[in-house]
Scaffold this motif. Structure first.
Motif, mmCIF file in Angstrom:
data_model
loop_
_atom_site.group_PDB
_atom_site.id
_atom_site.type_symbol
_atom_site.label_atom_id
_atom_site.label_comp_id
_atom_site.label_asym_id
_atom_site.label_seq_id
_atom_site.Cartn_x
_atom_site.Cartn_y
_atom_site.Cartn_z
ATOM 1 N N TRP A 121 2.933 58.926 57.191
ATOM 2 C CA TRP A 121 1.833 59.329 58.066
ATOM 3 C C TRP A 121 1.410 60.767 57.817
ATOM 4 O O TRP A 121 0.246 61.108 57.966
ATOM 5 N N TYR A 122 2.328 61.615 57.401
ATOM 6 C CA TYR A 122 1.965 62.988 57.098
ATOM 7 C C TYR A 122 1.036 63.050 55.886
ATOM 8 O O TYR A 122 0.080 63.821 55.863
ATOM 9 N N TYR A 123 1.324 62.216 54.884
ATOM 10 C CA TYR A 123 0.455 62.178 53.710
ATOM 11 C C TYR A 123 -0.911 61.576 54.055
ATOM 12 O O TYR A 123 -1.937 62.026 53.541
ATOM 13 N N LEU A 124 -0.926 60.575 54.922
ATOM 14 C CA LEU A 124 -2.212 60.013 55.345
ATOM 15 C C LEU A 124 -3.030 61.064 56.081
ATOM 16 O O LEU A 124 -4.248 61.179 55.877
ATOM 17 N N LYS A 125 -2.359 61.839 56.920
ATOM 18 C CA LYS A 125 -3.059 62.904 57.646
ATOM 19 C C LYS A 125 -3.550 63.977 56.674
ATOM 20 O O LYS A 125 -4.672 64.475 56.800
ATOM 21 N N LYS A 126 -2.723 64.310 55.696
ATOM 22 C CA LYS A 126 -3.140 65.305 54.706
ATOM 23 C C LYS A 126 -4.367 64.803 53.946
ATOM 24 O O LYS A 126 -5.301 65.557 53.687
ATOM 25 N N GLY A 127 -4.388 63.519 53.617
ATOM 26 C CA GLY A 127 -5.552 62.937 52.960
ATOM 27 C C GLY A 127 -6.789 63.037 53.831
ATOM 28 O O GLY A 127 -7.884 63.361 53.344
ATOM 29 N N GLU A 128 -6.635 62.769 55.114
ATOM 30 C CA GLU A 128 -7.755 62.876 56.056
ATOM 31 C C GLU A 128 -8.307 64.301 56.091
ATOM 32 O O GLU A 128 -9.519 64.518 56.054
ATOM 33 N N ILE A 129 -7.393 65.258 56.152
ATOM 34 C CA ILE A 129 -7.818 66.663 56.183
ATOM 35 C C ILE A 129 -8.514 67.026 54.873
ATOM 36 O O ILE A 129 -9.575 67.651 54.874
ATOM 37 N N GLN A 130 -7.921 66.613 53.762
ATOM 38 C CA GLN A 130 -8.509 66.925 52.459
ATOM 39 C C GLN A 130 -9.896 66.312 52.338
ATOM 40 O O GLN A 130 -10.808 66.932 51.790
ATOM 41 N N PHE A 131 -10.063 65.111 52.858
ATOM 42 C CA PHE A 131 -11.371 64.452 52.841
ATOM 43 C C PHE A 131 -12.409 65.307 53.567
ATOM 44 O O PHE A 131 -13.530 65.469 53.112
ATOM 45 N N LYS A 132 -12.013 65.869 54.691
ATOM 46 C CA LYS A 132 -12.935 66.696 55.467
ATOM 47 C C LYS A 132 -13.205 68.042 54.786
ATOM 48 O O LYS A 132 -14.267 68.632 54.965
ATOM 49 N N LEU A 133 -12.258 68.508 53.995
ATOM 50 C CA LEU A 133 -12.414 69.801 53.318
ATOM 51 C C LEU A 133 -13.216 69.722 52.024
ATOM 52 O O LEU A 133 -13.973 70.645 51.718
ATOM 53 N N THR A 134 -13.006 68.680 51.246
ATOM 54 C CA THR A 134 -13.620 68.671 49.909
ATOM 55 C C THR A 134 -14.351 67.362 49.645
ATOM 56 O O THR A 134 -15.407 67.126 50.170
ATOM 57 N N ASN A 135 -13.732 66.518 48.824
ATOM 58 C CA ASN A 135 -14.392 65.267 48.488
ATOM 59 C C ASN A 135 -13.410 64.108 48.558
ATOM 60 O O ASN A 135 -12.197 64.310 48.582
ATOM 61 N N PRO A 136 -13.932 62.900 48.574
ATOM 62 C CA PRO A 136 -13.065 61.733 48.753
ATOM 63 C C PRO A 136 -12.016 61.567 47.659
ATOM 64 O O PRO A 136 -10.917 61.078 47.931
ATOM 65 N N TYR A 137 -12.327 61.975 46.442
ATOM 66 C CA TYR A 137 -11.374 61.754 45.357
ATOM 67 C C TYR A 137 -10.118 62.608 45.489
ATOM 68 O O TYR A 137 -9.030 62.181 45.099
ATOM 69 N N ASP A 138 -10.250 63.796 46.046
ATOM 70 C CA ASP A 138 -9.062 64.611 46.316
ATOM 71 C C ASP A 138 -8.194 63.929 47.379
ATOM 72 O O ASP A 138 -6.967 63.920 47.284
ATOM 73 N N ALA A 139 -8.831 63.362 48.385
ATOM 74 C CA ALA A 139 -8.100 62.654 49.442
ATOM 75 C C ALA A 139 -7.403 61.421 48.875
ATOM 76 O O ALA A 139 -6.259 61.124 49.242
ATOM 77 N N ILE A 140 -8.073 60.709 47.985
ATOM 78 C CA ILE A 140 -7.475 59.517 47.363
ATOM 79 C C ILE A 140 -6.201 59.890 46.624
ATOM 80 O O ILE A 140 -5.184 59.208 46.739
ATOM 81 N N ASP A 141 -6.247 60.980 45.868
ATOM 82 C CA ASP A 141 -5.057 61.416 45.121
ATOM 83 C C ASP A 141 -3.878 61.678 46.047
ATOM 84 O O ASP A 141 -2.733 61.356 45.717
ATOM 85 N N ILE A 142 -4.147 62.251 47.203
ATOM 86 C CA ILE A 142 -3.070 62.526 48.162
ATOM 87 C C ILE A 142 -2.517 61.225 48.737
ATOM 88 O O ILE A 142 -1.304 61.022 48.797
ATOM 89 N N VAL A 143 -3.402 60.331 49.153
ATOM 90 C CA VAL A 143 -2.953 59.086 49.779
ATOM 91 C C VAL A 143 -2.218 58.191 48.782
ATOM 92 O O VAL A 143 -1.313 57.443 49.160
ATOM 93 N N LYS A 144 -2.550 58.299 47.511
ATOM 94 C CA LYS A 144 -1.835 57.506 46.505
ATOM 95 C C LYS A 144 -0.346 57.851 46.461
ATOM 96 O O LYS A 144 0.470 57.037 46.043
ATOM 97 N N LYS A 145 0.012 59.028 46.919
ATOM 98 C CA LYS A 145 1.432 59.401 46.974
ATOM 99 C C LYS A 145 2.195 58.484 47.924
ATOM 100 O O LYS A 145 3.377 58.209 47.727
ATOM 101 N N VAL A 146 1.517 58.002 48.962
ATOM 102 C CA VAL A 146 2.138 57.057 49.888
ATOM 103 C C VAL A 146 2.480 55.770 49.145
ATOM 104 O O VAL A 146 3.546 55.182 49.348
ATOM 105 N N LEU A 147 1.591 55.335 48.275
ATOM 106 C CA LEU A 147 1.813 54.092 47.542
ATOM 107 C C LEU A 147 2.976 54.210 46.571
ATOM 108 O O LEU A 147 3.593 53.195 46.227
#
Length: 127
Positions: free
Chosen positions: A55-81
Motif C-alpha cells: 500500500w505504501y508503494y501504491l500511495k507513492k505511485g498516486e503521489i507521483q502521478f499527481k506530481l509528474t506523469n502517469p509513466y513515472d507512477a506506473i514504474d513505481i506501482v510495478k514494484k508491487v508486482l
C-alpha cells in the motif's frame, strides 16, 4: 549552546521515532492538502522503514502521478508486482495511469489482468 538547543527544539517531531504507519498517515494528510512534495517525502520514509508494504508503494505511485506523469507512477506501482504479481489493485492502478496517458490498449490489458486476479464479484465490477 543556546542556539544548538533552539535548533534542536525547533526540529519538527516528524523526524523522531515515527513508525512507517505514522508516516503513511501523515502522507495522507499532505495528499489531502495537495502538498505532494511533502507527501512524497513522508511516504518515502514509510517505505524506508517498511519496504514490504504494498500500500505504501501504491500511495507513492498516486503521489507521483499527481506530481509528474502517469509513466513515472506506473514504474513505481510495478514494484508491487515484483512482490506479488497477482495483486489486482496494482494492475488496476497501472491501468488507470495508462488510461490517463491515453494509452487505451495498455489500460485494457491491465484492467483485464486486474479482473482476472480480483477476489470477488464486487471488486471485479469496480474495474
Amino acid at each position: 549552546m543556546k542556539k544548538l538547543l533552539l535548533i534542536f527544539l525547533a526540529l519538527p517531531s516528524i523526524f523522531f521515532s515515527q513508525t512507517a504507519e505514522e508516516y503513511s498517515k501523515m502522507s495522507d494528510k499532505k495528499i489531502e492538502q495537495k502538498d505532494y512534495q511533502y507527501a512524497m517525502m513522508l511516504i518515502d520514509k514509510a517505505i524506508e522503514l517498511d519496504n514490504n508494504n504494498y500500500w505504501y508503494y501504491l500511495k507513492k505511485g498516486e503521489i507521483q502521478f499527481k506530481l509528474t506523469n502517469p509513466y513515472d507512477a506506473i514504474d513505481i506501482v510495478k514494484k508491487v508486482l515484483l512482490m506479488d504479481n497477482k495483486f489486482a489493485e496494482a494492475y488496476n492502478r497501472i491501468a488507470n495511469y495508462y488510461d490517463s496517458a491515453g494509452d487505451e490498449d495498455s489500460a485494457i490489458v491491465m484492467y483485464n489482468i486486474a479482473i482476472g486476479y480480483a477476489d470477488n464479484d464486487t471488486t471485479k465490477h469496480s474495474y
